[in-house]
Design an enzyme around this catalytic site. Structure first.
Site, PDB file in Angstrom:
ATOM      1  N   SER A   1       2.493   4.829   1.116  1.00  9.53           N
ATOM      2  CA  SER A   1       3.059   5.279   2.381  1.00  9.53           C
ATOM      3  C   SER A   1       1.942   5.853   3.247  1.00  9.53           C
ATOM      4  CB  SER A   1       4.120   6.339   2.105  1.00  9.53           C
ATOM      5  OG  SER A   1       4.739   6.730   3.291  1.00  9.53           O
ATOM      6  N   GLY A   2       1.880   5.441   4.500  1.00  6.55           N
ATOM      7  CA  GLY A   2       0.847   5.924   5.412  1.00  6.55           C
ATOM      8  C   GLY A   2      -0.465   5.170   5.336  1.00  6.55           C
TER       9      GLY A   2
ATOM     10  N   GLY B   1      -1.161   2.200   6.420  1.00  3.43           N
ATOM     11  CA  GLY B   1      -1.431   1.361   7.580  1.00  3.43           C
ATOM     12  C   GLY B   1      -0.791  -0.013   7.562  1.00  3.43           C
ATOM     13  N   LYS B   2       0.237  -0.191   6.753  1.00  4.75           N
ATOM     14  CA  LYS B   2       0.902  -1.500   6.654  1.00  4.75           C
ATOM     15  C   LYS B   2       1.466  -1.938   8.010  1.00  4.75           C
ATOM     16  CE  LYS B   2       3.605   0.039   3.375  1.00  4.75           C
ATOM     17  NZ  LYS B   2       3.003   1.344   3.082  1.00  4.75           N
ATOM     18  N   SER B   3       2.223  -1.080   8.643  1.00  2.00           N
ATOM     19  CA  SER B   3       2.833  -1.426   9.927  1.00  2.00           C
ATOM     20  C   SER B   3       1.778  -1.578  11.013  1.00  2.00           C
ATOM     21  CB  SER B   3       3.852  -0.359  10.345  1.00  2.00           C
ATOM     22  OG  SER B   3       4.882  -0.241   9.392  1.00  2.00           O
TER      23      SER B   3
ATOM     24  N   GLY C   1       0.834  -1.193   0.000  1.00  3.50           N
ATOM     25  CA  GLY C   1       0.000   0.000   0.000  1.00  3.50           C
ATOM     26  C   GLY C   1       0.866   1.239   0.000  1.00  3.50           C
TER      27      GLY C   1
ATOM     28  N   GLU D   1       7.958  -0.220  12.870  1.00  2.00           N
ATOM     29  CA  GLU D   1       7.631   1.158  13.228  1.00  2.00           C
ATOM     30  C   GLU D   1       6.229   1.244  13.804  1.00  2.00           C
ATOM     31  OE1 GLU D   1       6.695   5.476  11.202  1.00  2.00           O
ATOM     32  OE2 GLU D   1       7.837   4.023  10.035  1.00  2.00           O
TER      33      GLU D   1
ATOM     34  N   ARG E   1     -19.200  -8.825   0.444  1.00  2.00           N
ATOM     35  CA  ARG E   1     -19.202  -9.573   1.699  1.00  2.00           C
ATOM     36  C   ARG E   1     -18.421 -10.879   1.546  1.00  2.00           C
ATOM     37  NH1 ARG E   1     -24.445 -12.014   4.833  1.00  2.00           N
ATOM     38  NH2 ARG E   1     -23.274 -12.891   6.560  1.00  2.00           N
TER      39      ARG E   1
END
Length: 142
Positions: free
Chosen positions: A27-28, A30-32, A25, A73, A103
């Site tokens: 940067s930013g 929400g991967k980490s 995804g 991180e 769904r």
């Protein structure tokens, strides 16, 4: 024979019982954070921020670049130490830039280095991290 110059991806990877999930995804995206949620539910960190994708035999393997091994991180806290696994067999790719609307979605695949890998999209449900851990444990049924 192992790939002599495997690509390094901007991604995060976690595993359950050696079965790996590659989280991609922007940067930013929400991967980490998602990896931390999954780790709290029993997943192990493979690598955060950069992941080496290595072809060996009939599989793709996820590993961490040495300088990043055992670190993840946490926004607002900093770099955290984490128990990690040396490598995991890639079993699915999660694209955080695409929202799942169905769904019960149809199966999707992505081609990586000549291998067909299941492709998942993000879901805004509060139990998404738990669902991903269970996916790695038991796979998907029809």
């Amino acid at each position: 024979m192992p790939d002599p110059d495997p690509p390094t991806l901007h991604a995060t990877a976690v595993a359950v019982d050696g079965r790996g999930l590659l989280i991609r995804g922007a940067s930013g995206s929400g991967k980490s954070g998602l990896a931390l949620e999954m780790m709290a539910r029993g997943a192990q960190l493979v690598s955060d921020d950069r992941v080496i994708l290595r072809a060996a035999g009939d599989a793709l393997w996820l590993t961490a670049p040495k300088p990043l091994r055992g670190m993840i991180e946490a926004r607002g806290i900093g770099l955290l130490g984490a128990d990690c696994t040396d490598r995991a067999r890639l079993c699915a790719v999660l694209d955080l830039d695409r929202e799942e609307e169905a769904r019960l979605p149809q199966r999707r695949e992505i081609m990586l280095q000549g291998h067909r890998i299941p492709l998942l999209h993000k879901s805004a449900h509060p139990y998404f991290a738990a669902s991903l851990v269970q996916y790695l444990k038991g796979g998907r049924r029809e």
